[in-house]
Design a protein around this motif. Structure first.
Motif, PDB file in Angstrom:
ATOM      1  N   VAL A 261       0.895  -1.098   0.105  1.00  0.00           N
ATOM      2  CA  VAL A 261       0.024   0.045  -0.105  1.00  0.00           C
ATOM      3  C   VAL A 261       0.787   1.347  -0.142  1.00  0.00           C
ATOM      4  CG1 VAL A 261      -1.810   1.398   1.403  1.00  0.00           C
ATOM      5  CG2 VAL A 261      -1.900  -1.139   1.236  1.00  0.00           C
ATOM      6  N   VAL A 262       1.781   1.322   1.140  1.00  0.00           N
ATOM      7  CA  VAL A 262       2.789   2.593   1.127  1.00  0.00           C
ATOM      8  C   VAL A 262       3.748   2.942  -0.072  1.00  0.00           C
ATOM      9  CG1 VAL A 262       4.486   3.444   2.688  1.00  0.00           C
ATOM     10  CG2 VAL A 262       2.560   2.253   3.466  1.00  0.00           C
ATOM     11  N   LEU A 263       4.009   1.975  -0.466  1.00  0.00           N
ATOM     12  CA  LEU A 263       5.427   2.362  -1.910  1.00  0.00           C
ATOM     13  C   LEU A 263       4.893   3.294  -2.788  1.00  0.00           C
ATOM     14  CD1 LEU A 263       8.218   1.526  -2.795  1.00  0.00           C
ATOM     15  CD2 LEU A 263       7.375  -0.068  -3.897  1.00  0.00           C
ATOM     16  N   PRO A 264       3.584   3.244  -3.440  1.00  0.00           N
ATOM     17  CA  PRO A 264       3.442   4.281  -4.598  1.00  0.00           C
ATOM     18  C   PRO A 264       3.336   5.810  -3.894  1.00  0.00           C
ATOM     19  CG  PRO A 264       1.916   2.283  -4.496  1.00  0.00           C
ATOM     20  CD  PRO A 264       2.712   2.139  -3.458  1.00  0.00           C
ATOM     21  N   TYR A 265       3.092   5.976  -2.735  1.00  0.00           N
ATOM     22  CA  TYR A 265       2.873   7.123  -2.255  1.00  0.00           C
ATOM     23  C   TYR A 265       4.340   7.635  -2.025  1.00  0.00           C
ATOM     24  CZ  TYR A 265      -1.859   5.849  -1.994  1.00  0.00           C
ATOM     25  OH  TYR A 265      -3.030   5.400  -2.254  1.00  0.00           O
ATOM     26  N   ALA A 283      11.476   3.441 -17.317  1.00  0.00           N
ATOM     27  CA  ALA A 283      11.866   2.838 -18.434  1.00  0.00           C
ATOM     28  C   ALA A 283      11.104   1.381 -18.033  1.00  0.00           C
ATOM     29  CB  ALA A 283      13.368   2.716 -18.665  1.00  0.00           C
ATOM     30  N   LEU A 284      10.921   1.131 -16.930  1.00  0.00           N
ATOM     31  CA  LEU A 284      10.240  -0.567 -16.552  1.00  0.00           C
ATOM     32  C   LEU A 284       8.948  -0.367 -16.298  1.00  0.00           C
ATOM     33  CD1 LEU A 284      12.995  -1.560 -13.864  1.00  0.00           C
ATOM     34  CD2 LEU A 284      12.826  -2.358 -16.363  1.00  0.00           C
ATOM     35  N   VAL A 285       8.465   0.603 -15.569  1.00  0.00           N
ATOM     36  CA  VAL A 285       7.117   0.502 -15.032  1.00  0.00           C
ATOM     37  C   VAL A 285       5.990   1.078 -16.021  1.00  0.00           C
ATOM     38  CG1 VAL A 285       5.506   1.262 -13.142  1.00  0.00           C
ATOM     39  CG2 VAL A 285       8.008   0.670 -12.887  1.00  0.00           C
ATOM     40  N   PRO A 286       5.174   0.329 -16.642  1.00  0.00           N
ATOM     41  CA  PRO A 286       4.335   1.240 -17.785  1.00  0.00           C
ATOM     42  C   PRO A 286       3.479   2.303 -17.116  1.00  0.00           C
ATOM     43  CG  PRO A 286       3.617  -1.290 -17.124  1.00  0.00           C
ATOM     44  CD  PRO A 286       4.851  -0.845 -16.332  1.00  0.00           C
ATOM     45  N   GLY A 293       2.161   4.219 -11.870  1.00  0.00           N
ATOM     46  CA  GLY A 293       2.243   2.930 -12.638  1.00  0.00           C
ATOM     47  C   GLY A 293       2.323   1.558 -11.894  1.00  0.00           C
ATOM     48  N   LEU A 294       3.069   1.896 -10.642  1.00  0.00           N
ATOM     49  CA  LEU A 294       3.075   0.788  -9.824  1.00  0.00           C
ATOM     50  C   LEU A 294       1.785   0.592  -9.033  1.00  0.00           C
ATOM     51  CD1 LEU A 294       5.000  -1.429  -8.521  1.00  0.00           C
ATOM     52  CD2 LEU A 294       5.420   0.026  -6.806  1.00  0.00           C
ATOM     53  N   TRP A 295       1.135   1.721  -8.598  1.00  0.00           N
ATOM     54  CA  TRP A 295      -0.161   1.651  -8.039  1.00  0.00           C
ATOM     55  C   TRP A 295      -1.160   0.922  -8.649  1.00  0.00           C
ATOM     56  CZ3 TRP A 295      -5.086   4.628  -8.848  1.00  0.00           C
ATOM     57  CH2 TRP A 295      -5.770   4.507  -7.810  1.00  0.00           C
ATOM     58  N   GLU A 296      -1.182   1.348 -10.145  1.00  0.00           N
ATOM     59  CA  GLU A 296      -2.112   0.692 -10.836  1.00  0.00           C
ATOM     60  C   GLU A 296      -1.833  -0.732 -11.181  1.00  0.00           C
ATOM     61  OE1 GLU A 296      -2.086   3.528 -14.343  1.00  0.00           O
ATOM     62  OE2 GLU A 296      -3.893   4.352 -13.360  1.00  0.00           O
ATOM     63  N   TRP A 348      -3.711   5.997   3.480  1.00  0.00           N
ATOM     64  CA  TRP A 348      -4.748   5.330   4.592  1.00  0.00           C
ATOM     65  C   TRP A 348      -5.991   5.300   3.717  1.00  0.00           C
ATOM     66  CZ3 TRP A 348      -9.478   7.469   6.100  1.00  0.00           C
ATOM     67  CH2 TRP A 348     -10.327   6.352   7.295  1.00  0.00           C
ATOM     68  N   ALA A 349      -6.474   6.274   2.865  1.00  0.00           N
ATOM     69  CA  ALA A 349      -7.696   6.514   2.185  1.00  0.00           C
ATOM     70  C   ALA A 349      -7.602   5.716   0.756  1.00  0.00           C
ATOM     71  CB  ALA A 349      -8.079   7.794   1.698  1.00  0.00           C
ATOM     72  N   GLY A 350      -6.383   5.286   0.300  1.00  0.00           N
ATOM     73  CA  GLY A 350      -6.210   4.866  -0.931  1.00  0.00           C
ATOM     74  C   GLY A 350      -6.397   5.498  -2.206  1.00  0.00           C
ATOM     75  N   THR A 351      -6.310   6.805  -1.908  1.00  0.00           N
ATOM     76  CA  THR A 351      -6.268   7.593  -3.107  1.00  0.00           C
ATOM     77  C   THR A 351      -5.265   7.804  -4.165  1.00  0.00           C
ATOM     78  OG1 THR A 351      -5.697   9.594  -1.933  1.00  0.00           O
ATOM     79  CG2 THR A 351      -8.062   9.408  -2.196  1.00  0.00           C
ATOM     80  N   LYS A 352      -5.509   8.038  -5.389  1.00  0.00           N
ATOM     81  CA  LYS A 352      -4.319   7.972  -6.306  1.00  0.00           C
ATOM     82  C   LYS A 352      -3.160   8.992  -5.972  1.00  0.00           C
ATOM     83  CE  LYS A 352      -4.348   7.929 -11.296  1.00  0.00           C
ATOM     84  NZ  LYS A 352      -4.901   8.494 -12.597  1.00  0.00           N
ATOM     85  N   PRO A 353      -1.934   8.192  -5.605  1.00  0.00           N
ATOM     86  CA  PRO A 353      -0.747   9.047  -5.148  1.00  0.00           C
ATOM     87  C   PRO A 353      -0.564  10.341  -5.745  1.00  0.00           C
ATOM     88  CG  PRO A 353      -0.369   6.735  -5.702  1.00  0.00           C
ATOM     89  CD  PRO A 353      -1.629   7.174  -6.297  1.00  0.00           C
ATOM     90  N   SER A 354      -0.304  11.377  -5.124  1.00  0.00           N
ATOM     91  CA  SER A 354      -0.108  12.723  -5.652  1.00  0.00           C
ATOM     92  C   SER A 354       0.451  13.533  -4.583  1.00  0.00           C
ATOM     93  CB  SER A 354      -1.579  13.560  -6.086  1.00  0.00           C
ATOM     94  OG  SER A 354      -2.117  13.881  -4.864  1.00  0.00           O
ATOM     95  N   VAL A 355       1.566  12.874  -3.917  1.00  0.00           N
ATOM     96  CA  VAL A 355       2.143  13.644  -2.806  1.00  0.00           C
ATOM     97  C   VAL A 355       3.200  14.510  -3.054  1.00  0.00           C
ATOM     98  CG1 VAL A 355       3.373  13.471  -0.564  1.00  0.00           C
ATOM     99  CG2 VAL A 355       1.813  11.667  -1.347  1.00  0.00           C
TER     100      VAL A 355
END
Ligand code: NAD
Length: 355
Positions: A261-265, A283-286, A293-296, A348-355
């Motif tokens: 859960v935490v990594l994309p943020y 170059a790796l993550v679509p 990309g990782l969150w998706e 916590w909320a699981g929203t699209k990462p945008s920090v």
């Protein structure tokens, strides 16, 4: 390109990799001159541990199938007493980070060697890091005595790892690689292993989700676990590992799902400060951005998306944010309490990462 100055310290261990390599375990035990090893596993891996004990025959002192996450200190003490009583001269840890962690706790005080047979992708087998939990607080440290002397990767032992655990354990491994890429002590060798590890998991996890017994995909994932675990063992981890350590130690959230859960943020927070790492991961993550990309990617594979669904109360955000912002550690971007609070709110909320 001429690399910047760096230090690379190779860790003394031997790796045996391949389908069916569990058959070589008795040779491996004999090669180390061990005559009476204690086999350790989690309760869920008891059958595998018994099969290993039978294969070891006279060289097996007994089986302790009681490993638990984060190694409670009472369990470590009981296991140390059992090892002494049975006259064990070494350990075979069969399972994930919990089984290997229990072996490390005994090796820490006895100096007796560990052979690791990993069946998840946590990477603990590649590190000299130990952890012990006492009265709700987890202590960790580094000591070469806990580094397994030999690691046996057999993908056949992982075909029963449930898809959900495979995915979160795989993303847990990816987190080691991502943080190694911007670690203060990264070296060109480790950066290559990190990229190779991420590449392996991005290919293997969707294949495992489709066909969990696909041995090629399992082998590729275990190869990735080796690469990513080596990154964890060789470098200093940053904000992501600090956050997951606090979330696991303070409010007992499950290890690999929390990392997932935490990594994309954390990537969304840190990667703008390290554009060269961001470019390598892009170059790796679509997708246009590696954090999203990782969150998706993990969302598509059915991984948990929010700390809320892992059981965290919203009230705990402030406590964990203060804890994480107050202790110093390496991170490519400064860490203020407000930043961590915002990052945790999104996770916590699981929203699209945008920090
Ligand atoms: P785990 O070892 O607890 O395993 C998760 C679950 O999967 C368990 O129920 C286990 O019985 C089951 N399982 C394992 N292999 C299986 C298989 N092949 N088939 C079916 N079920 C299987 O979890 P983990 O994520 O591997 O490890 C987490 C622990 O390891 C935490 O305590 C963490 O702190 C520690 N860790 C330590 C390091 C380090 O370097 N010291 C690194 C990573 C993780």
């Amino acid at each position: 390109m001429i690399p910047a100055p760096f230090v690379y310290q190779a860790l003394p261990m031997r790796v045996r990799f391949g389908s069916g390599s569990i058959g070589q375990l008795p040779d491996e035990v004999a090669r180390l001159g061990l005559s009476s090893v204690l086999v350790l596993s989690s309760a869920g891996q008891g059958e595998s541990a018994q099969a290993v004990a039978i294969a070891l025959g006279d060289r097996c002192a007994g089986v302790l199938a009681e490993a638990r996450m984060h190694v409670p200190v009472e369990l470590a003490e009981r296991a140390r007493a059992d090892a002494d009583r049975l006259g064990a001269d070494g350990f075979v840890a069969v399972g994930g980070g919990s089984a290997i962690g229990l072996g490390k706790a005994i090796a820490l005080t006895s100096g007796r060697p560990i052979i690791a047979v990993p069946t998840t992708y946590s990477g603990s087998e590649m590190t000299a890091v130990w952890g012990l939990t006492e009265a709700g607080a987890k202590r960790t440290g580094r000591d070469l005595r806990v580094l397994p002397v030999s690691v046996l990767y057999d993908p056949e032992l992982t075909t029963g790892l449930p898809v959900g655990v495979s995915v979160t354990s795989g993303v847990n491994a990816i987190a080691h690689a991502v943080e190694a890429l911007y670690a203060p002590d990264v070296s060109p060798v480790i950066a290559l292993m990190a990229i190779e590890g991420v590449r392996a998991f991005l290919a293997a996890l969707p294949a495992i989700a489709k066909a969990p017994t696909d041995l090629d995909a399992r082998a590729r994932a275990q190869y990735g676990a080796w690469m990513c675990g080596a990154c964890l063992g060789a470098t200093t981890m940053s904000l992501h590992h600090r956050l997951c350590h606090a979330l696991g130690g303070t409010i007992d959230l499950p290890h690999a799902p929390t990392h997932t859960v935490v990594l994309p943020y954390v990537m969304a927070y840190n990667l703008p400060s390290v554009p060269e790492v961001s470019a390598r991961l892009s170059a790796l993550v679509p997708g246009p951005d590696p954090a999203i990309g990782l969150w998706e990617f993990s969302g598509r594979l059915g991984a948990p998306r929010s700390l809320r669904e892992l059981g965290m109360n919203e009230d705990d955000i402030d406590r964990v944010a203060s804890q994480v912002a107050s202790s110093p550690y390496a991170n490519p971007r400064g860490v203020r309490v407000d930043d961590v609070r915002e990052l945790l709110r999104q996770a916590w909320a699981g929203t699209k990462p945008s920090v």
